[in-house]
Write a protein that holds these residues in place. Structure first.
Motif, PDB file in Angstrom:
ATOM      1  N   PRO A 105       0.836  -1.198   0.000  1.00 12.39           N
ATOM      2  CA  PRO A 105       0.000   0.000   0.000  1.00 12.39           C
ATOM      3  C   PRO A 105       0.872   1.250   0.000  1.00 12.39           C
ATOM      4  O   PRO A 105       1.985   1.225   0.526  1.00 12.39           O
ATOM      5  N   ARG A 106       0.363   2.314  -0.572  1.00  7.99           N
ATOM      6  CA  ARG A 106       1.129   3.549  -0.640  1.00  7.99           C
ATOM      7  C   ARG A 106       1.485   4.037   0.763  1.00  7.99           C
ATOM      8  O   ARG A 106       2.515   4.675   0.973  1.00  7.99           O
ATOM      9  N   ALA A 107       0.640   3.699   1.756  1.00  8.41           N
ATOM     10  CA  ALA A 107       0.868   4.200   3.111  1.00  8.41           C
ATOM     11  C   ALA A 107       2.273   3.859   3.620  1.00  8.41           C
ATOM     12  O   ALA A 107       2.865   4.623   4.371  1.00  8.41           O
ATOM     13  N   ILE A 108       2.844   2.732   3.181  1.00 13.87           N
ATOM     14  CA  ILE A 108       4.140   2.349   3.757  1.00 13.87           C
ATOM     15  C   ILE A 108       5.287   3.191   3.205  1.00 13.87           C
ATOM     16  O   ILE A 108       6.359   3.226   3.773  1.00 13.87           O
ATOM     17  N   THR A 109       5.076   3.865   2.057  1.00 15.32           N
ATOM     18  CA  THR A 109       6.140   4.729   1.540  1.00 15.32           C
ATOM     19  C   THR A 109       5.723   6.193   1.565  1.00 15.32           C
ATOM     20  O   THR A 109       6.498   7.051   1.147  1.00 15.32           O
ATOM     21  N   ALA A 110       4.513   6.471   2.043  1.00 19.51           N
ATOM     22  CA  ALA A 110       4.028   7.851   2.002  1.00 19.51           C
ATOM     23  C   ALA A 110       4.982   8.763   2.753  1.00 19.51           C
ATOM     24  O   ALA A 110       5.471   8.417   3.826  1.00 19.51           O
ATOM     25  N   GLY A 111       5.271   9.899   2.178  1.00 22.99           N
ATOM     26  CA  GLY A 111       6.131  10.864   2.851  1.00 22.99           C
ATOM     27  C   GLY A 111       7.613  10.606   2.679  1.00 22.99           C
ATOM     28  O   GLY A 111       8.426  11.447   3.017  1.00 22.99           O
ATOM     29  N   MET A 112       7.989   9.415   2.191  1.00 19.03           N
ATOM     30  CA  MET A 112       9.425   9.158   1.978  1.00 19.03           C
ATOM     31  C   MET A 112       9.857   9.768   0.651  1.00 19.03           C
ATOM     32  O   MET A 112       9.165   9.632  -0.347  1.00 19.03           O
ATOM     33  N   ASP A 113      11.026  10.423   0.680  1.00 23.95           N
ATOM     34  CA  ASP A 113      11.569  10.915  -0.583  1.00 23.95           C
ATOM     35  C   ASP A 113      12.465   9.821  -1.155  1.00 23.95           C
ATOM     36  O   ASP A 113      13.588   9.625  -0.722  1.00 23.95           O
ATOM     37  N   LEU A 114      11.952   9.115  -2.124  1.00 20.06           N
ATOM     38  CA  LEU A 114      12.709   7.985  -2.669  1.00 20.06           C
ATOM     39  C   LEU A 114      13.569   8.412  -3.859  1.00 20.06           C
ATOM     40  O   LEU A 114      14.204   7.575  -4.502  1.00 20.06           O
ATOM     41  N   GLY A 115      13.569   9.690  -4.169  1.00 21.09           N
ATOM     42  CA  GLY A 115      14.488  10.206  -5.184  1.00 21.09           C
ATOM     43  C   GLY A 115      14.341   9.549  -6.552  1.00 21.09           C
ATOM     44  O   GLY A 115      15.343   9.351  -7.229  1.00 21.09           O
ATOM     45  N   ARG A 116      13.150   9.196  -6.951  1.00 17.38           N
ATOM     46  CA  ARG A 116      12.913   8.553  -8.250  1.00 17.38           C
ATOM     47  C   ARG A 116      13.746   7.289  -8.416  1.00 17.38           C
ATOM     48  O   ARG A 116      14.224   7.001  -9.499  1.00 17.38           O
ATOM     49  N   ARG A 117      13.921   6.553  -7.323  1.00 22.04           N
ATOM     50  CA  ARG A 117      14.737   5.354  -7.416  1.00 22.04           C
ATOM     51  C   ARG A 117      13.916   4.085  -7.280  1.00 22.04           C
ATOM     52  O   ARG A 117      14.460   2.996  -7.389  1.00 22.04           O
ATOM     53  N   ALA A 118      12.621   4.225  -7.020  1.00 24.17           N
ATOM     54  CA  ALA A 118      11.831   3.025  -6.760  1.00 24.17           C
ATOM     55  C   ALA A 118      10.641   2.916  -7.713  1.00 24.17           C
ATOM     56  O   ALA A 118       9.979   3.905  -8.007  1.00 24.17           O
ATOM     57  N   PHE A 119      10.415   1.703  -8.186  1.00 26.43           N
ATOM     58  CA  PHE A 119       9.173   1.383  -8.879  1.00 26.43           C
ATOM     59  C   PHE A 119       8.158   1.110  -7.773  1.00 26.43           C
ATOM     60  O   PHE A 119       8.407   0.274  -6.898  1.00 26.43           O
ATOM     61  N   LEU A 120       7.045   1.816  -7.779  1.00 25.47           N
ATOM     62  CA  LEU A 120       6.052   1.615  -6.717  1.00 25.47           C
ATOM     63  C   LEU A 120       4.815   0.948  -7.298  1.00 25.47           C
ATOM     64  O   LEU A 120       4.137   1.529  -8.137  1.00 25.47           O
ATOM     65  N   HIS A 121       4.544  -0.263  -6.846  1.00 24.63           N
ATOM     66  CA  HIS A 121       3.333  -0.942  -7.300  1.00 24.63           C
ATOM     67  C   HIS A 121       2.379  -1.041  -6.117  1.00 24.63           C
ATOM     68  O   HIS A 121       2.728  -1.612  -5.090  1.00 24.63           O
TER      69      HIS A 121
END
Lengths: 854, 498
Positions: free
Chosen positions: A673-689
């Protein structure tokens, strides 16, 4: 030489050729650039073993070399703790704490191997030990064979204006016919070509007989020829799958025949000399580092025994593991329970679904910050495997991952008959003028006056395009007649059952089964660039290197279809009547999100769509500032307007070599779920499904995610990695030297091998790489048993995970620890990754900041 | 410094300013550059004013009617250099050799401007050689690719041969007439005259990449796109001006050498172009053919036509090179459009209308009386091909009529206005110009090749095999790998050792 080999022998030889072909994956023509692992054929080997084989056969490394790793260690990019942890993880013997006595010093296996990593002489430059006879006897003849073969392949595959003489029959036959009259070849060679066997396999047999090669040696000879120019071989492999007459056997036959005839008749290749790095140098270096005396008796043996646990490739594996631990840490969703609101949430303005592409990550973050919009990640073809027939009558394109075959063709058409006819006619007329100009340029009598006359117009255009690219683009845009409103026929070509099935699959896969907002935005993506042969490498990988527009439109149409919604309701997914699915496309160069069918928005949703458009505009401005800071040549003190204008210029500027950074830096694939990465700045390094185990009761959604989008992500990750670590063999080199061949690829310079992979401008600036070549780090939040089943049942996933081509971590829920899939099932990672994450969140914050700065 | 001062003193009124700005640009290319800008790119801020001054110079020359040809060539070269430098500032981001590019391109422009504006032979040759040397170094600035190195070597050999010939010619003139002034050229007689004519011809052929010194030009596809644009637009055509300046020398051998070299190159290179699948390979062969045409025009004494051709072609080719990255897109869009339905009647009508219009214009304006009017054959042929192609299209009849009318008007305009104006550009005549029948034979040869290249069979095969291997630089042998440990820098080998 005229005797033909028996059919059985020819079949054997063909078998050898196709076995050798596995060493290089098929290359897709540049018009539909597909990022993938050119060395996918080695994935059935353990990663470390594959490194050894690849170094032997290709002469390249899958990782940085040890110099670079030591440099990163010295800079602190690889921490000491990670290195120790990686060593203990990779070499089991290093886990023991038992002391070892060397020259009176008390030390451990781990300590000795650590010194080995830091001070031993590095592996010599990987050099392929596969050589053709010409390579061993005369590099000059080898270059001539390469030259003659590559220019032949270019003319066969690259469609020049006059191609009739090379068409019609197979590549080998037409080569034999034309090379026999090539006056630049010596007479002896020409007559040899004339009398060569009519079958390509027969010609290879003749070469094998000439060099007296049989069995293992014969296979090695063939492999050396296949891999001598991997780019052309890769393209031939792709072409051979779809057309007759072009195949790897003909390629090897041409090379082997030329080589046999160009080398002096009595030449014999010298026996290859193989050298291995001597152990004594390592022992001496390590002994010195431990301040032991290597000349003392017993020291050599004691250290030698420990050092034999790890050779050069094991060392690289350790370094890579350590490097990846550092890279994965800031991308790991924290193990803390996500706050759940007690009262039901207010209905958001919109849910926006973006492609899993890493470039979506920062846009989603900024869109969420802009307020009241939830975002989701899903493969950009929105689960509709279609091919697309555009309204302008252009040929059909397959708009889905190349793993899939398009199920149906979607046609774009319009009811504004007069407008669409006029628009189409204009385009046809423009194309005809293009043909006429082409005819003038390529006629032996006409180009002189044509150049004189058109030069003044082209010169003026050149001036405008260089001095004022944006204005030039606006003028061109104003002249073009606007495209009339069109629709696609997805609700016609798919049956109701299919529509319901696709809709349900997609919604369950992304975990969107209730709480629908008034607007659900389905945003595909594309990249507008100018004068860039690698344009398709910036498009949507899930759409086969095309823009995601047709899929977004088709999907929105299916979701808005009342019959489909009724079908969905019967399966437990209730989409409220006031929910509207809206198709859109994001331009990854300018961050502009365009509604694809604005005419299809009813008045009831006008306000909501306009509100959403405002938020998209805010997100665009923020994201442009965020992204352009990292682009070479970005304007200083990036003010919002400046950054935005700069990105617009990059999308239309014919001189720009860095339109955007594409998927550079991609490292992780996060399913949850998006909630687990919400607010993290992943710097365009992650594919989020997006994924929610609760919405996918039978786990089939997760299975699709891990066997399709994850595989595409791994292809992209492997492509970026190998283009960074081996830019000369599996990258396309700097853009200003590119020389486009037909629509199939580029040369660097006037000839030679076809350059496959990404251009240097996609992975680095100057002599510094920008991409970090780490293997894909997969994080899945789902029941471990379910993940386990998928790994066991899918060959492709199991191979990648077990052979360490990707790292798979999973956890049951938000607060659980991440478990890593190892050779013996789920394990806690050796080392202290998890403790650190739980115990020292401050450090984690700092890492992230560091990441942002760099 | 003395040399530069000398050049400056002897030039056209505004030329010293232009030259000074260009020299300053060379210096500026080495100054520290703000981090976000491509190193060296500040040079373009001085090349732009240089071009502006050159533009004023051209207006001035037209107003006063002195050396319009020279002034417009100076404008062309400086303006092209400015545009290509602006392009390179965005295109060469991250290139470790960008500074060299900006400095050398400014220096090449300095040399070319000096040789055009020079009022005597010594300065002409000095400027010519500055341009040659900096262009060879420019080709090298494409990178450490072995093919780039081979291109540099080949260019150095062929071009320095040409420069040697030019300097020998200058020495011969000075030795014979006792002065390096242009005025003495017409007084040369006998063997020295023939020798000077031949030597200057060699210099022009080498620059133009014409047969038999054609090998270097095709190798330059291995340098960077901005360098190619400058090379094909501003450098290879230097021969036109050189031949114009030496036109008064009575040398019967020179024009024949020029005509043969240019003619052979025209015929072969156009067919070779058809066999090239790579965009830069096509553009290189196209340039070779176009420069062949330029040499033939000079051999026919039609210097004005040659100069006009050079200017149009420079803009044409610079634009095509800078846009070389769009080749794939263009191929796709041509393929994507529905295949044009061929209307035979439309083709015949279109071709005939245009042919009649052009022929009528030629007769009516009296262009046929001009000695070089035979070159109009190529103009008429272009118009007819265009008329035929547009007439055969699927566009509405009205649109086709409009387009064919436009082509007919363009042909009439060219014959009635441009041709006489071009002739006025360089009124010099040549004493030993080639006869018209030479150009007619060339035209017939080109038509014959066009026919063969449409068919198949043994003759077509042989022509294909010949054109296919024409002007192919060899691939350099792979360098033996040094066994020394690699350095920790990563990056493509093109960016290798500096």
């Amino acid at each position: 030489m005229t005797t033909t080999a028996p059919p059985q022998r020819q079949a054997t030889i063909r078998g050898w050729v196709s076995a050798s072909g596995r060493a290089i994956a098929p290359h897709f023509p540049l018009e539909t650039f597909i990022a993938r692992n050119p060395l996918a054929g080695y994935e059935d080997l353990d990663h470390e073993e594959a490194m050894r084989r690849i170094a032997e056969e290709h002469g390249v490394l899958l990782t940085f070399d040890e110099h670079r790793f030591r440099q990163l260690y010295a800079q602190g990019r690889i921490s000491h703790d990670d290195l120790v942890a990686a060593l203990r993880f990779t070499v089991r013997e290093a886990r023991t704490a038992d002391p070892v006595v060397v020259d009176g010093l008390l030390t451990t296996v781990c300590e000795v191997l650590l010194q080995d990593l830091l001070v031993s002489p590095p592996l010599p430059d990987a050099a392929s030990s596969l050589t053709t006879p010409a390579g061993a006897i005369s590099p000059r003849v080898q270059a001539r064979v390469d030259d003659l073969t590559s220019r032949w392949l270019a003319v066969v595959l690259g469609s020049p204006s006059w191609s009739a003489p090379v068409r019609g029959e197979g590549m080998w036959s037409s080569w034999r016919r034309l090379a026999a009259v090539d006056a630049t070849l010596p007479r002896r060679v020409r007559s040899g070509i004339r009398t060569s066997p009519a079958e390509p396999a027969g010609a290879i047999d003749a070469a094998l007989a000439h060099w007296g090669l049989e069995g293992e040696q014969a296979q090695e000879f063939i492999r050396a020829h296949v891999l001598a120019q991997p780019g052309w071989s890769a393209l031939v492999r792709h072409r051979a799958a779809t057309s007759t007459g072009v195949d790897l056997t003909s390629l090897v036959a041409i090379r082997a025949t030329l080589e046999r005839l160009l080398l002096p008749a009595n030449a014999a290749p010298p026996a290859p000399a193989r050298t291995t790095a001597p152990m004594t140098e390592r022992v001496d270096a390590v002994a010195a580092a431990l301040s032991a005396d290597a000349t003392r008796p017993g020291v050599q043996t004691a250290l030698g025994r420990i050092l034999s646990l790890a050779d050069g490739y094991t060392r690289l594996t350790v370094w890579q593991e350590a490097y990846e631990r550092g890279a994965a840490r800031p991308l790991t969703p924290p193990a803390v329970p996500v706050l759940r609101e007690m009262s039901p949430k207010a209905r958001p303005l919109a849910q926006a679904v973006f492609c899993i592409d890493t470039r979506s990550e920062s846009f989603r973050r900024h869109l969420e910050t802009a307020g009241d919009v939830e975002t989701l990640g899903f493969a950009g073809f929105f689960a509709v495997p279609i091919s697309f027939r555009p309204a302008d009558g252009a040929p059909e394109v397959a708009s889905c991952p190349v793993l899939l075959t398009p199920r149906v063709a979607i046609t774009e058409s319009s009811v504004e008959r007069g407008a669409i006819d006029g628009w189409r006619r204009r385009r046809t007329a423009a194309a005809e003028r293009g043909h006429a100009a082409h005819a003038l340029k390529e006629s032996p009598v006409a180009p002189y006056a044509f150049a004189e006359a058109s030069g003044w117009l082209l010169g003026a255009a050149m001036l405008a395009r260089t001095l004022a690219p944006i204005a030039w683009h606006k003028v061109r845009h104003a002249i073009e007649r606007t495209k009339p409103t069109t629709h696609v026929d997805a609700d016609v070509v798919f049956s109701l059952d299919e529509r319901v099935l696709y809709a349900e699959t997609a919604l369950r896969m992304m975990g969107l089964v209730d709480g629908f907002a008034p607007i659900v935005l389905l945003a595909g993506h594309g990249a507008s660039v100018a004068n860039n042969p690698f344009a398709s490498s910036l498009q949507c990988g899930a759409c086969g290197g095309h823009e995601g527009e047709p899929n977004a439109r088709a999907a929105a149409m299916i979701f808005n279809d009342p019959a489909t919604r009724t079908g969905l309701a019967a399966r437990g997914i209730l989409i409220p009547d006031d929910t509207l699915f809206v198709a859109a496309q994001m331009d990854t160069v300018t961050d502009e999100v365009t509604l694809l069918e604005p005419w299809a928005v009813p008045a009831t949703h006008e306000k909501a769509v306009l509100d959403l458009a405002d938020r998209l505009a805010t997100a665009r401005a923020e994201n442009a500032v965020d992204r352009s800071a990292a682009l070479p040549g970005a304007p200083r003190g990036v003010e919002r307007a400046g950054a935005l204008e700069d990105t617009v210029r990059r999308s239309v500027d014919w001189a720009e070599s860095y339109p955007e950074w594409g998927l550079v830096g991609n490292a992780a694939f996060i399913v949850g779920p998006r909630a687990i990465t919400a607010g993290m700045d992943l710097g365009r390094r992650a594919f989020l499904h997006s994924y929610d185990a609760a919405a996918d009761p039978d786990g089939s959604g997760l299975e699709t995610i891990l066997t399709a989008p994850m595989i595409v992500a791994q292809w992209i990750n492997a492509q970026y990695g190998i283009s960074t670590t081996a830019p000369d063999r599996f990258g396309a080199g700097p853009k200003p030297l590119h020389n486009v061949v037909g629509t199939v690829g580029v040369l660097s310079g006037y000839g030679g091998d076809l350059r496959i992979g990404l251009p240097w401008q996609s992975v680095g600036v100057g002599v510094g790489p920008r991409h970090e070549p780490v293997r894909l780090q997969v994080f899945v939040q789902a029941p471990l048993g379910r993940v386990n089943e998928i790994v066991q049942s899918s060959d492709i996933v199991r191979t990648l995970v077990m052979n360490r081509w990707i790292t798979l971590r999973a956890r049951e829920h938000d607060a659980a620890r991440w478990m890593r899939f190892g050779r013996y099932g789920w394990e806690n990672e050796v080392g202290s990754l998890l403790q650190e994450r739980l115990g020292a969140p401050a450090e984690h914050e700092e890492d992230r900041k560091k990441e942002n700065r760099s | 410094m003395h040399c530069i001062a000398g050049i400056v003193l002897h030039m056209l009124p505004l030329a010293p300013l232009t030259t000074a700005a260009l020299v300053a640009a060379v210096v500026v290319a080495f100054l520290p550059t703000p981090a976000r800008r491509t190193p060296g790119s500040l040079a373009s801020w001085l090349v732009i004013p240089a071009a502006a001054v050159a533009a004023i110079g051209t207006v001035d020359a037209i107003a006063h009617g002195h050396d319009v040809a020279g002034a417009s060539l100076v404008l062309l070269v400086t303006a092209l250099t400015a545009v290509v430098q602006l392009y390179a500032a965005r295109n060469l981001r991250g290139d470790p050799r960008s500074r060299a590019f900006f400095a050398l391109s400014s220096l090449a422009a300095t040399g070319t401007v000096a040789s055009i504006a020079a009022q005597d032979l010594l300065l002409l040759a000095a400027g010519w050689t500055i341009a040659t040397a900096s262009t060879i170094a420019l080709i090298r600035s494409g990178g450490a690719h072995p093919q780039t190195r081979l291109a540099t070597r080949r260019a150095a050999v062929a071009l320095l041969l040409g420069d040697g010939a030019l300097w020998t010619a200058v020495a011969l003139v000075v030795a014979t007439t006792g002065s390096p002034s242009f005025a003495g050229l017409g007084e040369l007689r006998g063997t020295p005259a023939v020798a000077v004519g031949v030597l200057v011809t060699v210099a022009a052929i080498a620059r133009a990449g014409s047969f038999p010194l054609h090998g270097w030009l095709s190798a330059t596809a291995a340098t960077s796109t901005p360098v190619s644009a400058l090379l094909h637009a501003g450098f290879v055509n230097g021969g036109a001006l050189l031949l114009l300046r030496f036109a008064p020398v009575p040398s019967f051998l020179g024009p024949w050498m020029l005509g043969l070299a240019g003619g052979v190159t025209m015929l072969v290179a156009t067919v070779a172009m058809l066999t090239r699948p790579d965009v830069k390979g096509r553009l290189v062969q196209s340039t070779a053919a176009q420069m062949g045409f330029m040499l033939v025009a000079c051999a026919m004494g039609a210097f004005g036509v040659a100069l006009f051709h050079v200017m149009g072609h420079a803009l044409f080719k610079a634009s095509l090179f800078l846009g070389a990255g769009s080749a794939l897109e263009r191929d796709l869009s041509l393929r994507a459009a529905a295949p044009p339905s061929r209307s035979r009647a439309g083709a015949v009508v279109g071709g005939t209308v245009v042919l009649l219009a052009a022929a009528g214009a030629a007769v009516a304006t009296g262009a046929l009386t001009h000695p070089a009017s035979v070159l109009l054959l190529f103009v008429v042929a272009t118009a007819v091909v265009a008329g035929t192609a547009l007439g055969a299209g699927a566009a509405s009849v009205g649109a086709r009529v409009a387009w064919i009318g436009g082509v007919a008007l363009a042909a009439i305009g060219y014959i009635a206005i441009v041709f006489p104006a071009a002739e006025a550009l360089a009124p010099e005549t040549m004493s030993d110009a080639l006869p018209s029948v030479f150009a007619v034979a060339l035209f017939a040869g080109a038509c014959a090749l066009a026919l063969i290249a449409r068919g198949t069979g043994r003759v077509a095969d042989r022509l294909f095999a010949f054109a296919f291997s024409w002007g192919r630089p060899p691939l350099p042998a792979p360098a033996r790998r040094a066994s020394a440990p690699a350095s920790a820098t990563i990056g493509p080998f093109e960016y290798g050792r500096l």
